[in-house]
Design an enzyme around this catalytic site. Structure first.
Site, mmCIF file in Angstrom:
data_model
loop_
_atom_site.group_PDB
_atom_site.id
_atom_site.type_symbol
_atom_site.label_atom_id
_atom_site.label_comp_id
_atom_site.label_asym_id
_atom_site.label_seq_id
_atom_site.Cartn_x
_atom_site.Cartn_y
_atom_site.Cartn_z
ATOM 1 C CD GLN A 1 -0.906 -0.987 3.580
ATOM 2 O OE1 GLN A 1 -2.147 -1.080 3.553
ATOM 3 N NE2 GLN A 1 -0.191 -1.598 4.508
ATOM 4 C CG HIS B 1 -6.218 2.064 18.944
ATOM 5 N ND1 HIS B 1 -5.474 3.220 18.712
ATOM 6 C CD2 HIS B 1 -6.127 1.341 17.797
ATOM 7 C CE1 HIS B 1 -4.951 3.161 17.494
ATOM 8 N NE2 HIS B 1 -5.337 2.040 16.918
ATOM 9 C CD GLU C 1 0.356 -4.548 9.544
ATOM 10 O OE1 GLU C 1 -0.594 -4.080 10.205
ATOM 11 O OE2 GLU C 1 0.400 -4.565 8.288
ATOM 12 N N GLY D 1 -2.905 -12.275 7.897
ATOM 13 C CA GLY D 1 -3.811 -12.707 8.962
ATOM 14 C C GLY D 1 -4.726 -13.837 8.522
ATOM 15 C CG ASP E 1 -6.725 -2.399 14.116
ATOM 16 O OD1 ASP E 1 -5.689 -1.982 14.707
ATOM 17 O OD2 ASP E 1 -7.453 -1.679 13.400
ATOM 18 N N PRO F 1 -4.758 -6.239 0.462
ATOM 19 C CG PRO F 1 -3.080 -5.739 2.010
ATOM 20 C CD PRO F 1 -3.730 -5.238 0.751
#
Ligand code: SAM
Length: 278
Positions: free
Chosen positions: A31, A62, A106, A138, A155, A162
């Protein structure tokens, strides 16, 4: 000359923030990534032109991604975060003393790197002894783990690039299998003003797999429309059955015992997005 950062939230609606400096701007393998200083919201992480998190309002997202879930599960010990490379969700997970292992998966190493370099107040817990950071997909991680987690928190970015696979029924089925018998999960499910169809699909798919599905909201000024939703799927524990007097998380600025139940009270136009039989 004034510098403004603009996120086009729809083809006809945008948010602009006056900025003072661009600290990073790069194309990663996944990205476009930027880190910008803004006058109103402080330092900001932007991925593919979308505001991911800002120093000033990050606590809302969060805290609301984490604490309804970890206050609903009676003894969350092993927690998985999918995405979350800015570290904010992990920071909030570690507020729960029962958590012994927090795994972060991540896909983009650059997000981890720039968050730790430029957003220390958000990424501050990534090097905690309880945290295990995995650079990977993930979707693949979920497919490789069964009965492994008490809570899973998705998250992710919006369903582009992706993250497309993280909004599929197959992914939610994989989450169900990666969770223990009384596990539960939360995914960010975008906003009801511009992404009503996404909320309809996510809540329908989660309700088809989990016996308990609940949508809840939070107010996030720098996110599209300012009204954000989260979808919870749970095998056993119902967030609406939590006794707020037993909610003990400390140090929050948005989440509170009184707000836990209020977050699940939906405006009617939002409640109407959830299928009747859900
Ligand atoms: N709070 C933000 C939101 O609601 O849009 C998300 C922030 S977090 C930075 C999103 C992260 O998800 C990004 O760093 C992105 O690289 C990561 N991501 C996207 N797809 C992924 C995948 N398949 N596996 C792991 N991480 C992924």
């Amino acid at each position: 000359m004034e510098l403004w950062v603009t996120e086009r939230q729809t083809p006809t609606h945008a948010i602009s923030m006056r900025s003072t400096a661009t600290l990073e701007s790069m194309q990663t393998p996944y990205q476009h990534l930027a880190v910008v200083d803004t006058e109103q919201w402080g330092r900001m992480l932007v991925l593919d032109g979308m505001v991911m998190t800002t120093e000033r309002d990050e606590f809302v997202y969060h805290e609301m991604m984490v604490h309804p879930a970890l206050s609903t599960h009676p003894h969350p010990r092993d927690v998985l975060v999918v995405g979350g490379g800015d570290g904010g969700v992990i920071r909030e997970v570690l507020r729960h003393r029962s958590v012994q292992r927090a795994v972060l998966v991540e896909i983009d190493a650059e997000v981890l790197r720039v968050s730790q370099k430029h957003l220390p107040s958000i990424a501050c817990a990534l090097d905690d002894a309880r945290v295990h950071v995995i650079c990977g997909d993930g979707y693949a991680h979920i497919a490789e783990h069964r009965d492994a987690y008490d809570v899973i928190l998705v998250d992710s970015t919006e369903p582009v690039g992706p993250a497309v696979s993280l909004f599929t029924k197959g992914f939610y089925q994989g989450i169900f299998e990666a969770l223990r018998d009384d596990g539960l999960f939360v995914a960010q499910s975008d906003n009801p003003w511009f992404k009503a169809d996404l909320i309809r699909t996510v809540t329908r798919d989660v309700a088809a797999i989990f016996p308990i599905m609940q949508l809840y909201t939070a107010h996030i000024p720098t996110y599209p429309s300012g009204l954000w939703t989260f979808t919870m799927g749970s095998k056993v524990h119902d967030p609406r059955a939590v006794d707020a007097r037993h909610i003990a998380v400390q140090g929050t600025k948005y989440y509170a015992p009184s707000l836990h139940h209020a977050a699940f009270a939906l405006p009617k136009f939002v409640a109407d997005l959830v299928a009747r039989d859900a």
